[in-house]
Design a protein around this motif. Sequence first.
Motif, PDB file in Angstrom:
ATOM      1  N   LEU A 161       0.811  -1.072  -0.177  1.00  0.00           N
ATOM      2  CA  LEU A 161       0.072  -0.193   0.056  1.00  0.00           C
ATOM      3  C   LEU A 161       0.376   1.068   0.112  1.00  0.00           C
ATOM      4  O   LEU A 161       1.526   1.143  -0.117  1.00  0.00           O
ATOM      5  CB  LEU A 161      -0.876   0.326   1.585  1.00  0.00           C
ATOM      6  CG  LEU A 161      -0.179   0.400   2.565  1.00  0.00           C
ATOM      7  CD1 LEU A 161       0.246   1.299   3.229  1.00  0.00           C
ATOM      8  CD2 LEU A 161      -1.274  -0.771   3.741  1.00  0.00           C
ATOM      9  N   ILE A 162       0.363   2.522  -0.518  1.00  0.00           N
ATOM     10  CA  ILE A 162       1.091   3.423  -0.237  1.00  0.00           C
ATOM     11  C   ILE A 162       0.106   4.740   0.609  1.00  0.00           C
ATOM     12  O   ILE A 162      -1.359   4.942   0.118  1.00  0.00           O
ATOM     13  CB  ILE A 162       1.203   4.440  -2.088  1.00  0.00           C
ATOM     14  CG1 ILE A 162       1.963   2.845  -2.767  1.00  0.00           C
ATOM     15  CG2 ILE A 162       1.805   5.347  -1.767  1.00  0.00           C
ATOM     16  CD1 ILE A 162       3.057   2.949  -2.223  1.00  0.00           C
ATOM     17  N   THR A 163       1.000   5.136   1.163  1.00  0.00           N
ATOM     18  CA  THR A 163      -0.346   6.198   2.093  1.00  0.00           C
ATOM     19  C   THR A 163       1.186   7.850   2.577  1.00  0.00           C
ATOM     20  O   THR A 163       2.630   7.263   2.067  1.00  0.00           O
ATOM     21  CB  THR A 163      -0.222   6.107   3.341  1.00  0.00           C
ATOM     22  OG1 THR A 163      -0.977   6.952   4.101  1.00  0.00           O
ATOM     23  CG2 THR A 163       0.564   5.390   4.640  1.00  0.00           C
ATOM     24  N   ASP A 164       0.659   8.615   2.903  1.00  0.00           N
ATOM     25  CA  ASP A 164       1.692   9.485   3.067  1.00  0.00           C
ATOM     26  C   ASP A 164       2.419   9.932   4.011  1.00  0.00           C
ATOM     27  O   ASP A 164       2.432   8.769   5.404  1.00  0.00           O
ATOM     28  CB  ASP A 164       0.580  10.954   3.184  1.00  0.00           C
ATOM     29  CG  ASP A 164      -0.119  11.157   2.296  1.00  0.00           C
ATOM     30  OD1 ASP A 164       0.650  12.146   0.682  1.00  0.00           O
ATOM     31  OD2 ASP A 164      -1.170  12.024   2.224  1.00  0.00           O
ATOM     32  N   ALA A 165       3.952  10.045   3.355  1.00  0.00           N
ATOM     33  CA  ALA A 165       4.827   9.206   4.458  1.00  0.00           C
ATOM     34  C   ALA A 165       5.049  10.815   5.771  1.00  0.00           C
ATOM     35  O   ALA A 165       5.389  10.826   6.976  1.00  0.00           O
ATOM     36  CB  ALA A 165       6.548   9.702   4.206  1.00  0.00           C
ATOM     37  N   LEU A 166       4.069  12.584   5.474  1.00  0.00           N
ATOM     38  CA  LEU A 166       4.195  13.200   6.052  1.00  0.00           C
ATOM     39  C   LEU A 166       3.096  13.859   6.947  1.00  0.00           C
ATOM     40  O   LEU A 166       2.078  13.688   6.387  1.00  0.00           O
ATOM     41  CB  LEU A 166       4.932  14.100   5.065  1.00  0.00           C
ATOM     42  CG  LEU A 166       6.749  14.240   5.115  1.00  0.00           C
ATOM     43  CD1 LEU A 166       7.245  15.681   3.988  1.00  0.00           C
ATOM     44  CD2 LEU A 166       7.437  13.979   5.984  1.00  0.00           C
ATOM     45  N   GLU A 167       2.864  14.453   8.093  1.00  0.00           N
ATOM     46  CA  GLU A 167       1.830  14.494   8.885  1.00  0.00           C
ATOM     47  C   GLU A 167       0.647  13.956   8.418  1.00  0.00           C
ATOM     48  O   GLU A 167      -0.204  13.173   8.429  1.00  0.00           O
ATOM     49  CB  GLU A 167       1.516  16.371   8.363  1.00  0.00           C
ATOM     50  CG  GLU A 167       3.109  16.596   8.571  1.00  0.00           C
ATOM     51  CD  GLU A 167       2.283  18.044   7.858  1.00  0.00           C
ATOM     52  OE1 GLU A 167       1.198  18.783   7.637  1.00  0.00           O
ATOM     53  OE2 GLU A 167       2.560  19.603   7.871  1.00  0.00           O
ATOM     54  N   ASN A 168       1.111  12.572   8.940  1.00  0.00           N
ATOM     55  CA  ASN A 168       0.225  11.794   8.551  1.00  0.00           C
ATOM     56  C   ASN A 168       0.760   9.770  10.056  1.00  0.00           C
ATOM     57  O   ASN A 168       0.661   8.564   9.305  1.00  0.00           O
ATOM     58  CB  ASN A 168       0.568  11.260   7.641  1.00  0.00           C
ATOM     59  CG  ASN A 168      -1.055   9.585   7.231  1.00  0.00           C
ATOM     60  OD1 ASN A 168      -1.791   9.946   7.382  1.00  0.00           O
ATOM     61  ND2 ASN A 168      -0.461   8.791   5.732  1.00  0.00           N
ATOM     62  N   ASP A 169       1.228  10.798  10.707  1.00  0.00           N
ATOM     63  CA  ASP A 169       1.850   9.922  12.129  1.00  0.00           C
ATOM     64  C   ASP A 169       1.259   8.752  12.280  1.00  0.00           C
ATOM     65  O   ASP A 169       1.124   7.742  12.566  1.00  0.00           O
ATOM     66  CB  ASP A 169       2.358  10.770  13.684  1.00  0.00           C
ATOM     67  CG  ASP A 169       3.524  11.295  12.769  1.00  0.00           C
ATOM     68  OD1 ASP A 169       4.591  11.039  11.735  1.00  0.00           O
ATOM     69  OD2 ASP A 169       4.226  11.955  13.492  1.00  0.00           O
ATOM     70  N   ARG A 192       4.964  15.660  -3.234  1.00  0.00           N
ATOM     71  CA  ARG A 192       4.504  14.524  -1.892  1.00  0.00           C
ATOM     72  C   ARG A 192       4.721  13.302  -1.725  1.00  0.00           C
ATOM     73  O   ARG A 192       5.101  11.959  -2.609  1.00  0.00           O
ATOM     74  CB  ARG A 192       2.799  14.044  -1.816  1.00  0.00           C
ATOM     75  CG  ARG A 192       1.960  13.521  -1.294  1.00  0.00           C
ATOM     76  CD  ARG A 192       0.668  13.331  -1.722  1.00  0.00           C
ATOM     77  NE  ARG A 192      -0.394  13.233  -0.787  1.00  0.00           N
ATOM     78  CZ  ARG A 192      -1.278  12.451  -1.886  1.00  0.00           C
ATOM     79  NH1 ARG A 192      -1.394  12.050  -2.847  1.00  0.00           N
ATOM     80  NH2 ARG A 192      -2.521  11.420  -0.328  1.00  0.00           N
ATOM     81  N   ALA A 193       5.312  13.120  -0.818  1.00  0.00           N
ATOM     82  CA  ALA A 193       6.609  12.476   0.199  1.00  0.00           C
ATOM     83  C   ALA A 193       5.867  11.108   0.587  1.00  0.00           C
ATOM     84  O   ALA A 193       4.476  11.181   1.184  1.00  0.00           O
ATOM     85  CB  ALA A 193       7.480  12.819   1.388  1.00  0.00           C
TER      86      ALA A 193
END
Length: 206
Positions: A161-169, A192-193
């Motif tokens: 899967l792919i998800t946001d790396a930043l501000e997505n703890d 977008r990281a």
Amino acid sequence: MTHLTLAPLAHEDAGPAAELHISAFPDFFLSRLGSRFLREFYAGFANDPTAITVVAHDPEGNIVGIAVGTTEPRGFFKRLLIRQWAGFVIASIGAAVAHPAAIPRLLRAVAYRGDVGDRTDGALLSSIFVNSTHRGTGAGGQLLEEWTTAAARKSADKAFLITDALENDAVNSFYVRHGWVLDGTYQTKEGRAMNRYVKAMGGGSQ
């Protein structure tokens, strides 16, 4: 833990799925394309034999969460576009008129395979979400575990899967708690990281 009834996505679930997606991800790109585009998107999962889908219903029968993906990410979205081209064209025209600067990204979104480069090995978890009233109740974990079980039943030996790396703890921690392992980070064309997670599982028979 909330008692939920879990079942595969049916064609009639596409409309509610689209509205729930927009509610869960109001600022995300696909949500900005509108409910008509997302109805076609989710109808594609209901109609494809490689799809892995789970819909969670509360005791009153309301849809409160959805997880969708495919065992064949490289071919799935191409088949979706071919099979439902008319609906996507109509939906895309409206989205392009409302957001003309988004046209290049729209084309990439339709062709999305969930990959980093050519790495499309394993089943793809394309989207998972629950409504706001069921966050923190264990509903997301139930959905995720049922999705991985369904993927294993379709003989998948691993998933990604792919998800946001930043501000997505919170989201990143959620996947780690459920046994997903960070496999790399990359940047989209928009800068977008993104984190790529993988999970090994025992592929079973369908």
